[in-house]
Design a protein around this motif. Sequence first.
Motif, PDB file in Angstrom:
ATOM      1  N   PHE A  91       8.479   0.165  -7.886  1.00  0.00           N
ATOM      2  CA  PHE A  91       7.631   1.349  -7.675  1.00  0.00           C
ATOM      3  C   PHE A  91       8.131   2.567  -8.450  1.00  0.00           C
ATOM      4  O   PHE A  91       7.581   3.655  -8.309  1.00  0.00           O
ATOM      5  N   ARG A  92       9.187   2.330  -9.268  1.00  0.00           N
ATOM      6  CA  ARG A  92       9.695   3.353 -10.175  1.00  0.00           C
ATOM      7  C   ARG A  92      10.123   4.637  -9.451  1.00  0.00           C
ATOM      8  O   ARG A  92       9.834   5.752  -9.887  1.00  0.00           O
ATOM      9  N   ILE A 106       1.543   4.153  -1.087  1.00  0.00           N
ATOM     10  CA  ILE A 106       1.771   3.185  -2.169  1.00  0.00           C
ATOM     11  C   ILE A 106       0.635   2.174  -2.240  1.00  0.00           C
ATOM     12  O   ILE A 106       0.291   1.672  -3.300  1.00  0.00           O
ATOM     13  N   ILE A 107       0.025   1.901  -1.089  1.00  0.00           N
ATOM     14  CA  ILE A 107      -1.031   0.878  -1.005  1.00  0.00           C
ATOM     15  C   ILE A 107      -2.340   1.448  -1.552  1.00  0.00           C
ATOM     16  O   ILE A 107      -2.679   2.606  -1.313  1.00  0.00           O
ATOM     17  N   ARG A 134      -3.491  -4.680  -3.037  1.00  0.00           N
ATOM     18  CA  ARG A 134      -3.234  -3.972  -4.282  1.00  0.00           C
ATOM     19  C   ARG A 134      -2.359  -2.751  -3.995  1.00  0.00           C
ATOM     20  O   ARG A 134      -2.476  -2.136  -2.931  1.00  0.00           O
ATOM     21  N   VAL A 135      -1.475  -2.426  -4.958  1.00  0.00           N
ATOM     22  CA  VAL A 135      -0.610  -1.256  -4.823  1.00  0.00           C
ATOM     23  C   VAL A 135      -0.727  -0.408  -6.084  1.00  0.00           C
ATOM     24  O   VAL A 135      -1.146  -0.883  -7.141  1.00  0.00           O
ATOM     25  N   LEU A 136      -0.331   0.853  -5.942  1.00  0.00           N
ATOM     26  CA  LEU A 136      -0.352   1.788  -7.073  1.00  0.00           C
ATOM     27  C   LEU A 136       1.041   1.881  -7.661  1.00  0.00           C
ATOM     28  O   LEU A 136       1.994   2.247  -6.974  1.00  0.00           O
ATOM     29  N   ASP A 139       0.245   4.953 -11.528  1.00  0.00           N
ATOM     30  CA  ASP A 139      -1.188   5.158 -11.808  1.00  0.00           C
ATOM     31  C   ASP A 139      -1.920   3.888 -12.232  1.00  0.00           C
ATOM     32  O   ASP A 139      -3.046   3.951 -12.725  1.00  0.00           O
ATOM     33  N   THR A 140      -1.254   2.756 -12.107  1.00  0.00           N
ATOM     34  CA  THR A 140      -1.937   1.486 -12.374  1.00  0.00           C
ATOM     35  C   THR A 140      -2.005   0.685 -11.088  1.00  0.00           C
ATOM     36  O   THR A 140      -1.158   0.843 -10.191  1.00  0.00           O
ATOM     37  N   VAL A 141      -3.009  -0.161 -11.003  1.00  0.00           N
ATOM     38  CA  VAL A 141      -3.213  -0.965  -9.789  1.00  0.00           C
ATOM     39  C   VAL A 141      -2.697  -2.374 -10.051  1.00  0.00           C
ATOM     40  O   VAL A 141      -3.075  -3.009 -11.039  1.00  0.00           O
TER      41      VAL A 141
END
Length: 731
Positions: A91-92, A106-107, A134-136, A139-141
């Motif tokens: 998740f950086r 996050i979700i 799906r998670v973020l 900014d990408t899914v």
Amino acid sequence: NPFNLEYRIIRPDGSLRYLESRAEVAYDTQGKTIRLYGAILDITERKQAEIALKQSEIRYRAIVEDQTELIARYLADSTLTFVNQAYALYFRRSPEELIGSNYQPIIFEADRERISQLIASMNADNPVVIIENRVLVADTVRWTQWHNRMLFDEQGCFIEFQTVGRDITALKQIEEKLFQEKELAQVTLQSIGDAVITTDAFGRIQYLNPVAESLIGCSEASAQGLPLLEVLRIVDEITREPVQNPIEQALQSNRIVGLANHTVLINQNAQEITIEDSAAPIRNREGQIIGAVMVFHDVTENRKLSRQLSWQATHDALTELVNRQEFERRVEQALHLAKLDYQVHALCYLDLDHFKIVNDTCGHLAGDELLRQITTLLQEKIRKTDTLARLGGDEFGVLLTQCTIEQALRVANELLLCVQKFRFVWQEQVFSIGVSIGLVGIDANNESLTEIISTADAACYIAKNRGRNRVYVAQINDQEQLQRRGEMQWASRISQALENDWFCLYAQIIVPIGPTAKNGVHYEVLLRLHDEQENLVLPMAFIPAAERYNLMHLIDRWVIRTLFSNWSTLVGDQQSIYAINLSGYSINDDQFIDFLHEQFILHPISPQRICFEITETVAIANLRKARQFIEELQRMGCSFALDDFGVGMSSFAYLKSLPVNYLKIDGSFIRNIVENPVDNAIVAAMTHIASVMGIQTIAEFVENDAILEQITALGIDYAQGYWIGVPQPLS
């Protein structure tokens, strides 16, 4: 101060023990130490348990941190209490940022409610839930899968949740692609126009698409598991014998196979459907055959249309006779048999004599009906083994097989007689129809199909030229026939010349010589032809053939199109008038005016620069049409000249009906004008009448200075001839 110490001691036996001392110091009233009192506890077992627990935790943390799976623990309110390094990296964010925060953001928002419901459904009886969501991530899914577990203490009380996750984006993409491919395949099979049947390795039906159900006449459910032959009955259309099962062929031969032509499916409703198909084995990854697929479609209408098109390709739609192409094929076959077995045959070439009168008088419907009635009439006079064909327009051909020239002549005379006696009636009008027939024998001496057809056509033309309504038998070395053949060859060469631009343009100057000449220098545009050997051919060599074979209007258009499209190169800026000769075919062509309008639109040429010439004989042949034609061109701005004036029987009478701008006096009067007083008088009369009518005059064939002086004295406006200037390439 009281104190508490932990320390290790070594006992006399060498064993190590952990002790804990707790003590306080007592003081007297003066603050001096009185005593130290307290207790010493042996805490070895506790310490060993703590050390073991710490080591276990170190090992657990090492295991957890080394995992590539994403591991986290969280409370019931979604607060994160622990994340491993892989989770933080994914998740950086740092572990410090994540621990203590709520994991819900996050979700992916669309999945949050579903996940909350699944987490809420967990209990002691259902402590584990696997969730895909799906998670973020930056900014990408991304797609992830999580194993969520409830953690309990020794008393069974809930502590927190633990979740282990992994990224399944690639897997989801593969799944989506496979799903789309499966859906596409399913939709394709359901919607394609072909019938599809799949079987197992033993030829038992596993699947029918809707088209197959419709054609066979049974449902997939009722056919499933049955051998193909119990459901699909196919036979040869001609022999009615059963056709080998294509699925069986494909399974046995381990290759793609197709049905033979003329295969008919007899379905469950006893309907017959013409089909085309192919069958192929289905193999697994190891190449083993696990079944077969058969694809077929209904070609009943196609087959019917094919037969119809085949018939149309060889027959004339109006008369239902064989057409020229099929007739020539049969003549060629007869020639082959003549050379092979010394057989003799004959060919009649028929041209109706007065068909154009019926067509022009009563219209095309009448012409069509006449052709149908003539067809019936001719068919009654020939044998079933003979061939009657419509070769085009009002021309027919008859191939008389196994027939000598003498027998053929009798048949030709019978055909001639029956057409002579025939009367065509249309809306109370009665017409007599004649026929001109050219007859030629077919034997081993004939060289080719082309020779036979051209000889018969030439013979027919000779019959027509000799007065119509007669039979002409082609003879060897016949001069008329040779001339006719020459014209036919020229017709072919003219077509080639038009295609290959073998024609070229010349121009001859026309100069003003009289005081009343209204315009300056003129030019007459002339046509020449370069043959295959690059020799220059004059028009009179090919014009008769062009007229005979209706090619003149194409030549006229070529001249206009070539002159107009190359105007700036050929003409330049000079303001002269250019005269273009037109044939009677162009005057009678209803599309010619539109063609000319189009050319003036395409090319910026002033119509005032163009003069059209027609011969007097052409104009007189259709006076009303010629007058309309001239007036239409003059409205466009073009001028008009009447060529070869004086050769007609009533030139002056017709001149009143033709609003021409120029009168070109025929060269036969000009050539001898000095020596012949009659010619001089005729030219003087023509000049006077033209002057009264306001028409400019042009003298042709001015070949010496004496002629020029004479026509100048008579008041002629313009002169043209070799003395004035010879024709030059227009460039």
